[in-house]
Motif scaffolding. Structure first.
Motif, PDB file in Angstrom:
ATOM      1  N   TYR A 292       0.841  -1.208   0.000  1.00 27.64           N
ATOM      2  CA  TYR A 292       0.000   0.000   0.000  1.00 27.64           C
ATOM      3  C   TYR A 292       0.870   1.250   0.000  1.00 27.64           C
ATOM      4  N   LEU A 293       1.933   1.258   0.816  1.00 30.81           N
ATOM      5  CA  LEU A 293       2.813   2.425   0.853  1.00 30.81           C
ATOM      6  C   LEU A 293       3.499   2.639  -0.488  1.00 30.81           C
ATOM      7  N   GLU A 294       3.810   1.533  -1.158  1.00 32.42           N
ATOM      8  CA  GLU A 294       4.439   1.643  -2.471  1.00 32.42           C
ATOM      9  C   GLU A 294       3.481   2.193  -3.508  1.00 32.42           C
ATOM     10  N   SER A 295       2.207   1.766  -3.414  1.00 31.82           N
ATOM     11  CA  SER A 295       1.189   2.245  -4.349  1.00 31.82           C
ATOM     12  C   SER A 295      -0.156   2.258  -3.631  1.00 31.82           C
ATOM     13  N   PRO A 296      -0.711   3.437  -3.316  1.00 33.67           N
ATOM     14  CA  PRO A 296      -1.974   3.521  -2.555  1.00 33.67           C
ATOM     15  C   PRO A 296      -3.163   2.858  -3.234  1.00 33.67           C
ATOM     16  N   SER A 297      -3.006   2.436  -4.490  1.00 31.47           N
ATOM     17  CA  SER A 297      -4.114   1.736  -5.158  1.00 31.47           C
ATOM     18  C   SER A 297      -4.166   0.262  -4.785  1.00 31.47           C
ATOM     19  N   ASN A 298      -3.151  -0.245  -4.093  1.00 36.48           N
ATOM     20  CA  ASN A 298      -3.132  -1.647  -3.660  1.00 36.48           C
ATOM     21  C   ASN A 298      -3.948  -1.789  -2.376  1.00 36.48           C
TER      22      ASN A 298
END
Length: 740
Positions: A292-298
């Motif tokens: 999630y931190l890497e990509s908030p769309s996860n």
């Protein structure tokens, strides 16, 4: 006046989960004090039992080949892992009064805690139910606490040459769920990767579907989560003269998180109202958090991250695979980490309040006042005539919820159920006549004619009104309506009973009975109808919220009398007349043969044809009719036989109980009636008194390892198919008893 101290300790073994983590301890202390003036009795018990069970549930498509055949279109396996703890006690105080009477106080308290997790998964196979091959995994972790308290004060006194029996009593039970959390995961159907491969259409042996599942837990994601808050209370107050008032209330709330909409939130609201970013570092879900931190769309939680590594499994009934079982600690941690989740501005919650659970709310007060008069007339030495009259008046008030708009689908956040009330009153006169003839010292004949009643469950009389359509495409419109006008069932009972005794034949009892029941109540389950005509015909005076056809569920009273008739037979024999060791054999058995008949509301299909271009096109309409069937919850045969042996301090019994199948509920079409399957159960009980104060016990329950089966009865096409099955397994208890 003798002091009694008794203690019993048992240990147990549960064959279903191969565990001996069971115990059962009870004690009893009895004494009298102050020169016999005060009697004292205290009993207590502490118990832990394993109540785990395995189960399967089958759904069918019964519409193929013009509704003449069927196949299994969904197979569900379930395992419930449960521990049940009970503890309680009973205190009795009695005082001898100067009028040679007695006043007694009897108080009972019991506490039960159930701690269990239910693992469930599906093996779908398409069909008319809307299943597309997507697999669902469902897990529910619950704790339930039940507190029960009752106290009664009774007396037998003699005042002014009058015998007076009086009493007051109070009882209350409360049920709460300290923890109740449910998670749903969906493994969408992806050809060659996830969901189900295309299985054959099977009529039986559903275990074959297991091999068609991909079990791609990485592709399965969290779909929904629910947290339930519930509080149920019931109480009973009885006063001398036979007045009883019973209060019940149930107030549930539920929050749900629609994770399938990407509703996981990266922020949480603290107790002081402030909002901060979530931090899942160091938890089971740190990998999810890092993505999630890497990509908030996860925002999707893979099912695999809630499982053990490798995932654990269980073979139900030693046949059906339940794969996987969830990690219970991970389930609970997910809820604790996310229950206060909100959007960054605090406007959008992660968990919404679900107003639909208000359908289970009720606040009920049921009061019954009763009085009776009875006279016994001795006609010589051998004939006794008893005549009596009892009157019961019930006055009930009901508060519950209803909705004046229909549910569109789940979640239905726009629905706000409203309060509604109902009341019901009825007075019933119950005459009773008995004639007892003592033909000889060993032969008695009793004739009886009396009227009795049976009140419907309070849930049937709630002023409930909810309309909805299921979320699945093609789901039928549903309407559930309570019936505040539902009458109490009244029955005239006629019995002939004879009993006689002989040294060799023992005690034999034979009874023949006949009952005529007026206003028998039934549940009309999902009858296809349209408009409001049927609601008005049942005297409910409400209009349907649905346009077009819908399925109506409503309780009602049978329009015609119902009948029950049959016989009961019992024999008890001690073989003391046999020689040697055979004289220690004891035998007892009983059986009942029962037949019944009741009138239910059903449907018939009318076919009309429209000629277009010389070609007839059929159209079908259903209309209600009445049909005659057996009564619900009434087996036609049940019996018990117990064979024992007593010698010295040893006593042993092996008991066989058999019950035939019986109707649980009817459907208007006759294609989906519910039947509880018959079963034969074998139990063993052994006891050995080694010393005057020391005894050992061994009980083995369910030696025949029976299952509890629920069948679907299709009366139209003449077949019965398995619906659900549960197995609790064999249990063994070993204990000792100490008397001082």
């Amino acid at each position: 006046s003798e002091r009694i101290i008794r203690a019993v300790l048992r240990g147990g073994y549960n064959d279903l989960i191969q565990s001996a983590e069971e115990y059962d301890f009870s004690f009893k202390y009895t004494d009298r004090f102050f020169d016999q003036f005060l009697g004292f009795q205290l009993t207590g018990n502490f118990q832990k039992k394993i109540r785990s069970n395995e189960g399967i549930d089958l759904d069918y498509d019964q519409t193929i080949l013009n509704q003449t055949s069927y196949f299994i279109n969904n197979f569900t396996v379930q395992f419930s892992d449960e521990d049940r703890i009970r503890r309680g006690g009973n205190l009795i105080l009695d005082v001898n009064t100067p009028d040679n009477g007695v006043i007694k106080l009897n108080t009972v308290y019991n506490f039960t805690k159930r701690d269990y997790i239910v693992h469930r998964r599906t093996y779908p196979n398409g069909g008319s139910t809307g299943q597309t091959g997507s697999v669902t995994y469902d897990f529910r972790d619950r704790e339930q606490e039940i507190n029960f308290f009752t106290s009664s004060l009774t007396g037998e006194n003699h005042l002014l040459e009058t015998d007076l029996d009086w009493g007051f009593s109070f009882a209350q039970s409360k049920t709460v769920f300290p923890f109740d959390y449910q998670m749903y995961f969906t493994e969408a159907s992806i050809i060659g990767e996830a969901g189900m491969r295309t299985p054959p259409q099977l009529k039986d042996h559903p275990e074959q579907y297991v091999d068609y599942a991909y079990n791609n837990f990485n592709a399965a994601t969290l779909s929904e989560a629910h947290y339930n808050f519930s509080n149920g209370v019931s109480g009973i107050l009885k006063i001398g003269g036979r007045y009883t008032t019973k209060d019940r209330n149930n107030d549930n709330t539920q929050t749900y998180a629609p994770y399938y909409l990407g509703n996981w939130k990266g922020y949480e609201r603290l107790q002081d109202g402030s909002i901060r970013a979530k931090d899942l570092t160091g938890t089971y879900f740190e990998p999810f958090y890092l993505r999630y931190l890497e990509s908030p769309s996860n925002l999707g939680l893979p099912f695999s991250e809630t499982l053990d590594s490798p995932p654990s499994s269980r073979d139900l009934f030693d046949l059906y695979s339940l794969y996987p079982l969830i990690n219970r600690d991970k389930l609970r941690q997910w809820y604790e980490l996310n229950k206060n989740g909100v959007s960054s501005n605090g406007q959008v919650p992660e968990y919404y309040n679900d107003p639909a659970v208000a359908t289970n709310y009720y606040d009920v007060t049921e009061s019954v006042g009763a009085g009776y008069i009875m006279n016994t007339l001795n006609l010589g030495q051998s004939l006794i005539f008893i005549a009596g009259l009892r009157v019961e008046a019930e006055d009930n008030d009901y508060i519950n919820k209803y909705s004046n708009i229909k549910f569109s689908s789940f979640p239905a956040s726009e629905v706000e159920p409203r309060d509604t009330t109902a009341a019901y009153s009825e007075t019933v006169w119950l005459p009773n006549f008995q004639l007892l003839y003592k033909a000889t010292d060993f032969l008695n004949i009793r004739l009886a004619a009396y009227q009795a009643l049976a009140r419907p469950d309070f849930n049937m009389r709630l002023n409930t009104f909810f309309a909805w359509r299921g979320a699945s495409i093609g789901s039928a419109q549903q309407l559930y309506r309570g019936n505040p006008n539902l009458k109490t069932a009244k029955a005239w009972n006629f019995e002939i009973n004879t009993s006689f005794y002989g040294n060799k034949i023992g005690l034999i009892s034979l009874s023949v009975f006949f009952k005529q029941i007026d206003d028998m109540y039934h549940m009309l389950n999902q009858i296809n109808t349209s408009g409001s005509a049927l609601l008005l015909e049942l005297g409910l005076g409400t209009q349907s919220l649905h346009g077009g056809t819908y399925q109506l569920t409503v309780p009602y009273n049978s329009p015609d009398p119902s009948y029950v008739w049959g016989l009961e037979f019992e024999q008890q024999i001690n073989f003391t007349f046999l020689p040697g060791l055979l004289q220690n054999i004891v035998l007892s058995y009983n059986f009942s043969l029962v037949r019944s008949e009741t009138t239910i509301i059903a449907v018939t299909t009318d076919t009309t044809y429209t000629i277009i271009g010389g070609i007839p096109f059929p159209s079908y309409t259903q209309r209600p009719i009445t049909d005659t069937q057996q009564l619900e919850n009434q087996p036609e045969f049940f019996g018990n036989i117990s064979l024992g042996y007593d010698i010295g301090g040893f006593s042993g019994r092996i008991a066989l109980f058999h019950q035939s199948q019986y109707n649980l509920s009817f459907t208007p079409t006759g294609r989906g009636d519910r039947i509880i399957a018959g079963y034969t159960r074998l139990d063993l009980a052994l006891k050995y008194k080694m010393l005057n104060f020391l005894s050992f016990m061994l009980n083995v329950s369910n030696l025949s390892n029976i299952t509890d089966d629920d069948l679907i009865d299709n009366r139209v096409n003449g077949y019965q198919i398995l619906n659900t099955s549960e197995r609790y397994g064999l249990t063994v208890d070993f204990g000792l008893r100490v008397d001082i």
